[in-house]
Design an enzyme around this catalytic site. Structure first.
Site, short mmCIF file in Angstrom:
data_model
loop_
_atom_site.label_atom_id
_atom_site.label_comp_id
_atom_site.label_asym_id
_atom_site.label_seq_id
_atom_site.Cartn_x
_atom_site.Cartn_y
_atom_site.Cartn_z
N TYR A 175 48.59 39.54 36.39
CA TYR A 175 49.06 38.81 37.57
C TYR A 175 49.85 39.75 38.48
O TYR A 175 49.75 39.66 39.70
CB TYR A 175 49.93 37.62 37.16
CG TYR A 175 49.15 36.57 36.41
CD1 TYR A 175 48.29 35.70 37.08
CD2 TYR A 175 49.26 36.44 35.03
CE1 TYR A 175 47.57 34.74 36.39
CE2 TYR A 175 48.55 35.48 34.33
CZ TYR A 175 47.71 34.63 35.02
OH TYR A 175 46.99 33.68 34.34
N ASN A 193 41.93 28.25 41.29
CA ASN A 193 40.63 28.80 41.67
C ASN A 193 39.54 27.75 41.41
O ASN A 193 39.30 27.39 40.26
CB ASN A 193 40.36 30.07 40.86
CG ASN A 193 38.95 30.59 41.01
OD1 ASN A 193 38.23 30.25 41.94
ND2 ASN A 193 38.54 31.42 40.06
N CYS A 198 38.66 34.63 37.62
CA CYS A 198 40.05 34.48 37.20
C CYS A 198 40.21 34.68 35.69
O CYS A 198 41.31 34.94 35.22
CB CYS A 198 40.60 33.12 37.64
SG CYS A 198 39.60 31.71 37.15
N HIS A 199 39.11 34.60 34.93
CA HIS A 199 39.18 34.85 33.49
C HIS A 199 39.52 36.30 33.19
O HIS A 199 39.95 36.62 32.10
CB HIS A 199 37.86 34.46 32.80
CG HIS A 199 36.67 35.25 33.24
ND1 HIS A 199 35.96 34.93 34.39
CD2 HIS A 199 36.06 36.34 32.70
CE1 HIS A 199 34.97 35.79 34.53
NE2 HIS A 199 35.01 36.66 33.52
N GLU A 214 31.56 40.08 28.45
CA GLU A 214 31.61 41.20 29.39
C GLU A 214 32.01 42.51 28.73
O GLU A 214 32.12 43.54 29.39
CB GLU A 214 32.58 40.87 30.54
CG GLU A 214 32.11 39.71 31.39
CD GLU A 214 33.02 39.42 32.57
OE1 GLU A 214 33.95 40.21 32.83
OE2 GLU A 214 32.79 38.41 33.24
#
Length: 154
Positions: free
Chosen positions: A89, A112, A120-121, A147
């Site tokens: 953040y 979001n 946002c993950h 990912e």
């Protein structure tokens, strides 16, 4: 408003769109809900399918997200966090030229409306630990693992 459902490894998602772009992606969608599709929902469906099968790393579907100027700024910054990468953040706050607005960034991140596409993950705690996620921590962990991202699970 248009919508289309998609079944994914993280459950059913509801893609909501205007004629301009994707307005929202909702977790835990009712698979029996009626659908009213358009070209935007279909393009998003195809791109999400490609993402979940490991083919797509970058989304190009048009977005039509509603939010304050600050939220929009944070969401644009989130779009710059690449597939397989994470940030904190604080990183986002610095990136939007508001280094002391870490909590406001967290709030904007939490609002979001288009998760996964606006990733946002990929925002985790500075320590490397997972922080809250609208789809749940298990969903966030699944997306990051998908990912190939490293993070602390506990």
């Amino acid at each position: 408003m248009f919508n289309q459902l998609i079944h994914t490894p993280i459950g059913w998602l509801n893609i909501k769109a205007s004629d301009k772009g994707v307005v929202a992606i909702e977790f835990n969608a009712d698979q029996a809900a009626s659908q009213k599709m358009n070209t935007v929902t279909q393009q998003c469906f195809e791109q999400l399918s490609e993402y979940f099968t490991g083919v797509r790393k970058v989304f190009s579907v048009s977005l039509d997200m509603q939010g304050t100027d600050f939220q929009q700024q944070v969401w644009r910054a989130l779009e710059q966090v690449e597939f397989g990468q994470t940030c904190s953040y604080t990183d986002i706050a610095v990136g939007v030229s508001s280094p002391k607005a870490v909590r406001a960034v967290g709030a904007a991140n939490g609002r979001n409306p288009v998760p996964i596409i606006v990733p946002c993950h990929r925002v985790i705690g500075r320590s490397g630990k997972l922080t809250g996620y609208a789809g749940g921590i298990d969903t966030k962990a699944w997306l990051l693992t998908h990912e190939g991202t490293n993070f602390l699970s506990k």
